[in-house]
Scaffold this active site. Structure first.
Site, PDB file in Angstrom:
ATOM      1  N   SER A 100       0.868  -1.267   0.084  1.00 32.81           N
ATOM      2  CA  SER A 100       0.022  -0.034   0.084  1.00 32.81           C
ATOM      3  C   SER A 100       0.716   1.236  -0.140  1.00 32.81           C
ATOM      4  O   SER A 100       1.879   1.264   0.506  1.00 32.81           O
ATOM      5  CB  SER A 100      -1.175  -0.040   1.339  1.00 32.81           C
ATOM      6  OG  SER A 100      -1.330   1.318   1.372  1.00 32.81           O
TER       7      SER A 100
ATOM      8  N   TYR B 266      -1.220  -0.897  10.727  1.00 35.06           N
ATOM      9  CA  TYR B 266      -1.646  -1.455   9.557  1.00 35.06           C
ATOM     10  C   TYR B 266      -0.543  -1.115   8.498  1.00 35.06           C
ATOM     11  O   TYR B 266      -0.254  -2.086   7.787  1.00 35.06           O
ATOM     12  CB  TYR B 266      -3.032  -0.727   8.917  1.00 35.06           C
ATOM     13  CG  TYR B 266      -3.247  -1.118   7.387  1.00 35.06           C
ATOM     14  CD1 TYR B 266      -3.543  -2.320   6.962  1.00 35.06           C
ATOM     15  CD2 TYR B 266      -3.229  -0.212   6.454  1.00 35.06           C
ATOM     16  CE1 TYR B 266      -3.775  -2.635   5.768  1.00 35.06           C
ATOM     17  CE2 TYR B 266      -3.292  -0.259   5.106  1.00 35.06           C
ATOM     18  CZ  TYR B 266      -3.653  -1.454   4.667  1.00 35.06           C
ATOM     19  OH  TYR B 266      -3.906  -1.929   3.304  1.00 35.06           O
TER      20      TYR B 266
ATOM     21  N   LYS C 143       2.265  -3.866   6.622  1.00 38.28           N
ATOM     22  CA  LYS C 143       2.691  -3.964   5.377  1.00 38.28           C
ATOM     23  C   LYS C 143       4.266  -3.764   5.145  1.00 38.28           C
ATOM     24  O   LYS C 143       4.835  -4.721   4.306  1.00 38.28           O
ATOM     25  CB  LYS C 143       1.935  -2.915   4.244  1.00 38.28           C
ATOM     26  CG  LYS C 143       0.284  -2.962   4.216  1.00 38.28           C
ATOM     27  CD  LYS C 143       0.044  -4.250   3.726  1.00 38.28           C
ATOM     28  CE  LYS C 143      -1.385  -4.568   3.784  1.00 38.28           C
ATOM     29  NZ  LYS C 143      -1.749  -5.908   2.918  1.00 38.28           N
TER      30      LYS C 143
HETATM   31  P1  NAD Z   1     -11.166  -6.772   1.409  1.00 37.89           P
HETATM   32  O1  NAD Z   1     -11.188  -6.770   2.972  1.00 37.89           O
HETATM   33  O2  NAD Z   1     -12.221  -6.559   0.535  1.00 37.89           O
HETATM   34  O3  NAD Z   1     -10.377  -8.335   0.924  1.00 37.89           O
HETATM   35  C1  NAD Z   1      -9.688  -9.207   1.920  1.00 37.89           C
HETATM   36  C2  NAD Z   1     -10.070 -10.515   1.720  1.00 37.89           C
HETATM   37  O4  NAD Z   1      -9.086 -11.221   2.369  1.00 37.89           O
HETATM   38  C3  NAD Z   1     -11.394 -10.691   2.127  1.00 37.89           C
HETATM   39  O5  NAD Z   1     -12.119 -11.490   1.252  1.00 37.89           O
HETATM   40  C4  NAD Z   1     -11.182 -11.417   3.549  1.00 37.89           C
HETATM   41  O6  NAD Z   1     -12.251 -12.435   3.654  1.00 37.89           O
HETATM   42  C5  NAD Z   1     -10.020 -12.248   3.321  1.00 37.89           C
HETATM   43  N1  NAD Z   1      -9.313 -12.358   4.437  1.00 37.89           N
HETATM   44  C6  NAD Z   1      -8.813 -11.454   5.357  1.00 37.89           C
HETATM   45  N2  NAD Z   1      -7.760 -12.407   6.350  1.00 37.89           N
HETATM   46  C7  NAD Z   1      -7.960 -13.451   5.878  1.00 37.89           C
HETATM   47  C8  NAD Z   1      -7.123 -14.607   6.519  1.00 37.89           C
HETATM   48  N3  NAD Z   1      -6.537 -14.501   7.584  1.00 37.89           N
HETATM   49  N4  NAD Z   1      -7.380 -15.816   5.795  1.00 37.89           N
HETATM   50  C9  NAD Z   1      -8.037 -15.834   4.657  1.00 37.89           C
HETATM   51  N5  NAD Z   1      -8.664 -14.779   4.112  1.00 37.89           N
HETATM   52  C10 NAD Z   1      -8.426 -13.645   4.749  1.00 37.89           C
HETATM   53  O7  NAD Z   1      -9.942  -5.670   0.945  1.00 37.89           O
HETATM   54  P2  NAD Z   1      -9.360  -5.405  -0.350  1.00 37.89           P
HETATM   55  O8  NAD Z   1      -9.646  -4.026  -0.568  1.00 37.89           O
HETATM   56  O9  NAD Z   1      -9.568  -6.194  -1.399  1.00 37.89           O
HETATM   57  O10 NAD Z   1      -7.773  -5.258  -0.156  1.00 37.89           O
HETATM   58  C11 NAD Z   1      -6.860  -6.383  -0.692  1.00 37.89           C
HETATM   59  C12 NAD Z   1      -5.739  -6.288  -0.246  1.00 37.89           C
HETATM   60  O11 NAD Z   1      -5.154  -5.095  -0.794  1.00 37.89           O
HETATM   61  C13 NAD Z   1      -5.269  -6.178   1.405  1.00 37.89           C
HETATM   62  O12 NAD Z   1      -3.934  -6.990   1.630  1.00 37.89           O
HETATM   63  C14 NAD Z   1      -5.165  -4.789   1.606  1.00 37.89           C
HETATM   64  O13 NAD Z   1      -4.401  -4.448   2.716  1.00 37.89           O
HETATM   65  C15 NAD Z   1      -4.515  -4.150   0.364  1.00 37.89           C
HETATM   66  N6  NAD Z   1      -4.617  -3.040   0.043  1.00 37.89           N
HETATM   67  C16 NAD Z   1      -6.198  -2.425  -0.176  1.00 37.89           C
HETATM   68  C17 NAD Z   1      -6.191  -1.051  -0.464  1.00 37.89           C
HETATM   69  C18 NAD Z   1      -7.643  -0.501  -0.550  1.00 37.89           C
HETATM   70  O14 NAD Z   1      -7.891   0.658  -0.683  1.00 37.89           O
HETATM   71  N7  NAD Z   1      -8.574  -1.367  -0.524  1.00 37.89           N
HETATM   72  C19 NAD Z   1      -5.117  -0.171  -0.706  1.00 37.89           C
HETATM   73  C20 NAD Z   1      -3.844  -0.633  -0.653  1.00 37.89           C
HETATM   74  C21 NAD Z   1      -3.749  -1.853  -0.147  1.00 37.89           C
HETATM   75  N1  UFG Z   2     -12.588  11.843   3.094  1.00 39.35           N
HETATM   76  C1  UFG Z   2     -13.520  12.764   3.450  1.00 39.35           C
HETATM   77  N2  UFG Z   2     -14.651  12.207   3.779  1.00 39.35           N
HETATM   78  C2  UFG Z   2     -14.945  10.877   4.094  1.00 39.35           C
HETATM   79  C3  UFG Z   2     -13.781  10.204   3.815  1.00 39.35           C
HETATM   80  C4  UFG Z   2     -12.636  10.382   3.429  1.00 39.35           C
HETATM   81  O1  UFG Z   2     -13.280  13.894   3.201  1.00 39.35           O
HETATM   82  O2  UFG Z   2     -16.151  10.461   4.492  1.00 39.35           O
HETATM   83  C5  UFG Z   2     -11.185  12.398   2.491  1.00 39.35           C
HETATM   84  C6  UFG Z   2     -10.079  11.999   3.313  1.00 39.35           C
HETATM   85  O3  UFG Z   2      -9.758  12.969   4.365  1.00 39.35           O
HETATM   86  C7  UFG Z   2      -8.875  12.031   2.231  1.00 39.35           C
HETATM   87  C8  UFG Z   2      -9.620  11.758   0.983  1.00 39.35           C
HETATM   88  O4  UFG Z   2     -11.113  11.570   1.247  1.00 39.35           O
HETATM   89  O5  UFG Z   2      -8.511  13.424   1.873  1.00 39.35           O
HETATM   90  C9  UFG Z   2      -9.443  10.174   0.693  1.00 39.35           C
HETATM   91  O6  UFG Z   2      -9.565   9.233   2.030  1.00 39.35           O
HETATM   92  P1  UFG Z   2      -9.692   7.646   1.991  1.00 39.35           P
HETATM   93  O7  UFG Z   2     -10.031   7.183   3.503  1.00 39.35           O
HETATM   94  O8  UFG Z   2     -10.545   7.149   0.996  1.00 39.35           O
HETATM   95  O9  UFG Z   2      -8.181   7.308   1.694  1.00 39.35           O
HETATM   96  P2  UFG Z   2      -6.785   7.648   2.414  1.00 39.35           P
HETATM   97  O10 UFG Z   2      -5.929   7.883   1.363  1.00 39.35           O
HETATM   98  O11 UFG Z   2      -6.915   8.295   3.436  1.00 39.35           O
HETATM   99  O12 UFG Z   2      -6.575   5.914   2.782  1.00 39.35           O
HETATM  100  C10 UFG Z   2      -6.582   4.831   1.703  1.00 39.35           C
HETATM  101  C11 UFG Z   2      -6.654   3.462   2.707  1.00 39.35           C
HETATM  102  C12 UFG Z   2      -5.516   3.265   3.446  1.00 39.35           C
HETATM  103  C13 UFG Z   2      -4.234   3.204   2.550  1.00 39.35           C
HETATM  104  C14 UFG Z   2      -4.113   4.528   1.932  1.00 39.35           C
HETATM  105  C15 UFG Z   2      -3.026   4.528   0.878  1.00 39.35           C
HETATM  106  O13 UFG Z   2      -7.889   3.756   3.635  1.00 39.35           O
HETATM  107  O14 UFG Z   2      -5.581   1.965   4.022  1.00 39.35           O
HETATM  108  O15 UFG Z   2      -5.387   4.846   1.058  1.00 39.35           O
HETATM  109  O16 UFG Z   2      -3.251   3.632  -0.060  1.00 39.35           O
HETATM  110  F1  UFG Z   2      -3.389   3.091   3.337  1.00 39.35           F
END
Ligand code: NAD
Ligand code: UFG
Length: 340
Positions: free
Chosen positions: A125, A149, A153
């Site tokens: 991330s 978190y 990572k």
């Molecule tokens: P998500 O929660 O939708 O998907 C994660 C999946 O992993 C889920 O289906 C959950 O049931 C499964 N899971 C969690 N723990 C588990 C375990 N111990 N064993 C088996 N399955 C398990 O999240 P996502 O948004 O699809 O994110 C996927 C990956 O990308 C994660 O590693 C997250 O940290 C990373 N990531 C997400 C974002 C974002 O904004 N969505 C940003 C940066 C990184």
């Molecule tokens: N924001 C609002 N109102 C809301 C939600 C968000 O104004 O209800 C704003 C936040 O302040 C920020 C922007 O929208 O300025 C984006 O916020 P997000 O929470 O959507 O995303 P972030 O970049 O803060 O965080 C996300 C994930 C983290 C990850 C990060 C970088 O939640 O897990 O992106 O990948 F680490």
């Protein structure tokens, strides 16, 4: 064609990635414990792709299960999505994050090593960069996390770096995602938050569908052009396509390689709201509220390494992501749970 183990494949990014992998002809085994997803997501992936996924229900921390899976199936590479991902929750329950995200990956890597499977694509991330000193962010920027978190990572990246240094046969591509938004164009799969969304985009779509009254914008006094936070929003289908490229890359390259996946463009909260309104014709009532603790002003990627090494570039616009994300939300106001 490769045979791939996809952990966390039923989740938001995993489901979109499985669709792309199946469409490209790969065989997919999905391991998920459904802690943050439902089997219906896998059913819909199979409908979209017109191909079957082998589903294993279980936890990445289950060593015996992992070893059995890797012994029973000739796996070429693993894509490791399974993790917990809520920043605020990680501050409140850090040990759950180190257990699931760090220990879970350790169990997985040990089982892979025992089976001789030495290729992994890891979901990292942009959060590993903490508060950026310089924009755009290149992979050379210091890793400086600000919450458990993010630390989980960074710790996994360290494990992968050390493992690749110890055994040159390993290939570990760590994809540092910026802000994935949107949904598959079919409107059949998408982001399905369990509780009140923390992230901007699902909050906006829930306001649009009438589940929430108005959006609170956390701060209009940031040092950005319009005072609201700036992020690099990328379409989840572009992100999924990046995994396909990373799997191919890992077949031909050894060692540890962190790679940003982002568009290279910053979009403010107000710009995103306007893009959503113009893509959907729906007004998003909003008001300004104090800054959210822990937030940063601006963050966007330098995606040139992904272009150079993977031949990958984000192709879809924020407007496209808004239209696609809205299609998903509109047709599935209760997410997958309505069970259609
Ligand atoms: P998500 O929660 O939708 O998907 C994660 C999946 O992993 C889920 O289906 C959950 O049931 C499964 N899971 C969690 N723990 C588990 C375990 N111990 N064993 C088996 N399955 C398990 O999240 P996502 O948004 O699809 O994110 C996927 C990956 O990308 C994660 O590693 C997250 O940290 C990373 N990531 C997400 C974002 C974002 O904004 N969505 C940003 C940066 C990184
Ligand atoms: N924001 C609002 N109102 C809301 C939600 C968000 O104004 O209800 C704003 C936040 O302040 C920020 C922007 O929208 O300025 C984006 O916020 P997000 O929470 O959507 O995303 P972030 O970049 O803060 O965080 C996300 C994930 C983290 C990850 C990060 C970088 O939640 O897990 O992106 O990948 F680490």
């Amino acid at each position: 064609m490769a045979r791939l183990l996809v952990t966390g494949g039923a989740g938001y990014i995993g489901a979109h990635t499985m669709v792309e992998l199946l469409a490209a002809g790969h065989n997919v085994i999905c391991l998920d414990n459904f802690s943050n997803s439902v089997p219906e997501a896998v059913a819909r992936v199979q409908q979209i792709a017109g191909r079957a996924v082998t589903l294993a229900i279980g936890d990445v921390r289950d060593d015996a299960l992992l070893r059995r899976l890797l012994a029973e199936h000739p796996i070429d590479a693993v894509i490791h999505f399974a993790a917990l991902k809520a920043v605020g929750e990680s501050v409140a329950r850090p040990l759950d994050y180190y257990d699931n995200n760090v220990y879970g990956t350790l169990v997985l890597l040990r089982a892979m090593a025992a089976a001789g499977v030495k290729r992994i694509v890891f979901s990292s991330s942009a959060t590993v960069y903490g508060a950026p000193e310089q924009l755009p962010l290149t992979e050379g920027a210091p890793v400086r996390t600000t919450n458990p978190y993010g630390a989980s990572k960074a710790m996994v990246e360290q494990m992968l770096r050390d493992l690749c240094a110890a055994d040159p046969e390993w290939s570990a591509v760590s994809l540092r995602y910026f802000n994935p938004i949107g949904a598959h164009a079919s409107g059949r799969i998408g982001e399905d938050p369990r509780d009140t969304p923390n992230n901007l985009f699902p909050y906006v779509t829930q306001v649009a569908v009438g589940k929430r009254e108005r959006l609170s914008i956390w701060g209009n006094d940031w040092p950005t052009p319009d005072g609201t936070g700036v992020r690099d929003y990328l379409h989840v289908v572009d992100l999924a396509a990046g995994h396909l490229r990373a799997v191919d890359y890992s077949a031909a390259h050894q060692g540890f390689m962190p790679i940003n996946l982002g568009t290279g463009r910053g979009t403010s909260v107000l710009e995103l709201v306007r893009a959503f309104e113009s893509a959907t014709g729906i007004a998003i009532p909003h008001s300004f509220a104090p800054r959210r603790p822990g937030d940063i002003a601006a963050c966007w990627a330098d995606p040139s390494l992904a272009a150079r090494l993977l031949g990958w570039r984000a192709e879809r616009s924020v407007e496209q992501a808004c239209a696609d994300g809205w299609r998903w939300q509109q047709h599935n106001p209760e997410g997958y749970r309505a069970g259609k």
